[in-house]
Design a protein around this motif. Structure first.
Motif, PDB file in Angstrom:
ATOM      1  N   MET A  90       0.834  -1.212   0.000  1.00 60.32           N
ATOM      2  CA  MET A  90       0.000   0.000   0.000  1.00 60.32           C
ATOM      3  C   MET A  90       0.868   1.261   0.000  1.00 60.32           C
ATOM      4  SD  MET A  90      -3.061   1.148   2.548  1.00 60.32           S
ATOM      5  CE  MET A  90      -4.376   0.140   1.886  1.00 60.32           C
ATOM      6  N   THR A  91       0.636   2.085  -1.020  1.00 61.95           N
ATOM      7  CA  THR A  91       1.369   3.337  -1.147  1.00 61.95           C
ATOM      8  C   THR A  91       0.908   4.332  -0.095  1.00 61.95           C
ATOM      9  OG1 THR A  91       1.468   2.931  -3.520  1.00 61.95           O
ATOM     10  CG2 THR A  91       1.907   5.190  -2.777  1.00 61.95           C
ATOM     11  N   TYR A 106       8.839   1.019   3.440  1.00 62.05           N
ATOM     12  CA  TYR A 106       9.702  -0.164   3.368  1.00 62.05           C
ATOM     13  C   TYR A 106      10.024  -0.592   1.941  1.00 62.05           C
ATOM     14  CZ  TYR A 106       5.377  -2.817   2.526  1.00 62.05           C
ATOM     15  OH  TYR A 106       4.194  -3.278   2.000  1.00 62.05           O
ATOM     16  N   TYR A 107       9.420   0.071   0.937  1.00 68.92           N
ATOM     17  CA  TYR A 107       9.682  -0.308  -0.458  1.00 68.92           C
ATOM     18  C   TYR A 107       9.273   0.846  -1.359  1.00 68.92           C
ATOM     19  CZ  TYR A 107      10.328  -3.463  -4.388  1.00 68.92           C
ATOM     20  OH  TYR A 107      10.816  -4.061  -5.522  1.00 68.92           O
ATOM     21  N   VAL A 108       9.933   0.990  -2.496  1.00 67.15           N
ATOM     22  CA  VAL A 108       9.582   2.065  -3.436  1.00 67.15           C
ATOM     23  C   VAL A 108       9.295   1.459  -4.808  1.00 67.15           C
ATOM     24  CG1 VAL A 108      10.373   4.180  -4.567  1.00 67.15           C
ATOM     25  CG2 VAL A 108      11.029   3.735  -2.213  1.00 67.15           C
ATOM     26  N   ALA A 109       8.213   1.913  -5.445  1.00 66.25           N
ATOM     27  CA  ALA A 109       7.869   1.363  -6.765  1.00 66.25           C
ATOM     28  C   ALA A 109       7.231   2.418  -7.659  1.00 66.25           C
ATOM     29  CB  ALA A 109       6.904   0.196  -6.597  1.00 66.25           C
ATOM     30  N   THR A 138      -6.792   1.790  -6.188  1.00 71.13           N
ATOM     31  CA  THR A 138      -5.322   1.792  -6.132  1.00 71.13           C
ATOM     32  C   THR A 138      -4.782   3.095  -6.719  1.00 71.13           C
ATOM     33  OG1 THR A 138      -5.210   0.741  -8.291  1.00 71.13           O
ATOM     34  CG2 THR A 138      -5.148  -0.717  -6.369  1.00 71.13           C
ATOM     35  N   THR A 139      -3.500   3.309  -6.514  1.00 75.52           N
ATOM     36  CA  THR A 139      -2.871   4.504  -7.078  1.00 75.52           C
ATOM     37  C   THR A 139      -2.877   4.430  -8.605  1.00 75.52           C
ATOM     38  OG1 THR A 139      -0.777   3.375  -6.643  1.00 75.52           O
ATOM     39  CG2 THR A 139      -1.430   5.101  -5.101  1.00 75.52           C
ATOM     40  N   THR A 203       6.265   7.246 -10.635  1.00 78.52           N
ATOM     41  CA  THR A 203       5.458   7.825  -9.550  1.00 78.52           C
ATOM     42  C   THR A 203       6.194   7.773  -8.217  1.00 78.52           C
ATOM     43  OG1 THR A 203       4.410   5.660  -9.364  1.00 78.52           O
ATOM     44  CG2 THR A 203       3.211   7.341 -10.589  1.00 78.52           C
ATOM     45  N   HIS A 204       7.252   6.969  -8.161  1.00 78.88           N
ATOM     46  CA  HIS A 204       8.092   6.860  -6.967  1.00 78.88           C
ATOM     47  C   HIS A 204       7.228   6.716  -5.698  1.00 78.88           C
ATOM     48  CE1 HIS A 204      12.077   7.225  -5.182  1.00 78.88           C
ATOM     49  NE2 HIS A 204      11.476   7.807  -4.162  1.00 78.88           N
ATOM     50  N   GLU A 205       6.460   5.628  -5.655  1.00 80.37           N
ATOM     51  CA  GLU A 205       5.541   5.420  -4.525  1.00 80.37           C
ATOM     52  C   GLU A 205       6.211   4.661  -3.399  1.00 80.37           C
ATOM     53  OE1 GLU A 205       1.762   3.823  -5.979  1.00 80.37           O
ATOM     54  OE2 GLU A 205       2.262   4.774  -7.875  1.00 80.37           O
ATOM     55  N   GLU A 206       6.000   5.136  -2.199  1.00 84.66           N
ATOM     56  CA  GLU A 206       6.559   4.461  -1.027  1.00 84.66           C
ATOM     57  C   GLU A 206       5.479   3.624  -0.365  1.00 84.66           C
ATOM     58  OE1 GLU A 206      10.103   7.379   0.381  1.00 84.66           O
ATOM     59  OE2 GLU A 206       8.116   7.848   1.154  1.00 84.66           O
TER      60      GLU A 206
END
Ligand code: GLN
Length: 244
Positions: A90-91, A106-109, A138-139, A203-206
């Motif tokens: 979840m972003t 904890y993760y970037v996508a 969702t994003t 989008t560099h989502e965390e």
């Protein structure tokens, strides 16, 4: 002497029972259709997020129980108290952070676009009279809706799915022309199906783990556990296991 031993035995049993009662169990909500983060295998919850959550629980001495829920019901579930924790790739977004509290990232996508291998479509599938699928809430859904549809760039339709399994089936069966979803997951689906990734949207989502708003005690445990998992090298092992 025997009496003393007997007393010790009773005390030991009482302490064991007490210890068990003290280990708190939290219900963890996820949407188990998102490999390699969360999916089902032989009736078990598996994936990067599942292992990460198990590792955090182990570090912090609490028990967890996973529950599979559609992605857009996860935040309402936290608010109503049917679940205590969400881990679902979840972003962390501003809007979500108004309703729930997020752990450290904890993760970037990024987002990405996938089409059928034999369709000849490329990135331009997003511009024009096409059907573009995304998972509800969702994003990816928000990006397609706000940046493309509302702007009149996508003149076709946004098709929303409750789960990604359904979205992938519809794409394979030519009921939509493309899907927009998180890149690491897209990569997994294109390996397994006759699909191809044709573009990335930076989008560099965390990703963060969520708890109900104001549940500071639980959030602190999760952040501390997360830090321990990173420091002990277990995080690195999980990344190697799921992303190599
Ligand atoms: N990262 C995306 C989001 O938070 C997708 C998550 C998912 O579908 N599980 O909206």
């Amino acid at each position: 002497m025997r009496k003393v031993l007997y007393l010790f035995l009773i005390m030991a049993v009482v302490m064991m029972l007490g210890g068990q009662a003290l280990a708190q169990t939290y219900v963890v909500g996820t949407s188990a259709d998102f490999p390699p983060f969360e999916y089902m295998e032989d009736g078990e919850f598996v994936g990067f997020d599942m292992d990460l959550m198990r590792a955090i629980a182990e570090e912090m001495d609490f028990e967890i129980e996973f529950r599979d829920i559609s992605f857009d019901s996860l935040i309402p579930g936290l608010r109503t108290g049917t679940i205590d924790i969400v881990i679902a790739a979840m972003t962390i977004t501003e809007e979500r952070a108004r309703a729930v509290d997020f752990s450290d990232p904890y993760y970037v996508a990024n987002q990405s676009i996938i089409v059928r291998e034999d369709s000849g479509f490329n990135l331009t599938v997003l511009f024009g009279d096409n059907r573009i699928g995304a998972q509800t809430g969702t994003t990816g859904d928000l990006w397609v809706t706000e940046e493309l549809y509302d702007e009149g760039i996508l003149t076709g339709r946004v098709v929303r799915y409750e789960t990604f399994d359904l979205a992938i089936e519809d794409l394979v069966n030519e009921n939509v022309e493309a899907l927009v979803l998180d890149r690491p997951v897209a990569e997994r689906f294109v390996e397994a199906r006759p699909l191809v990734l044709v573009g990335e949207i930076i989008t560099h989502e965390e990703y963060g783990i969520a708890v109900d708003r104001g549940n500071e005690e639980l959030l602190a445990k999760i952040n501390e556990g997360l830090e321990k998992v990173v420091d002990s090298g277990r995080m690195g092992e999980l990344i190697d296991k799921y992303f190599e």
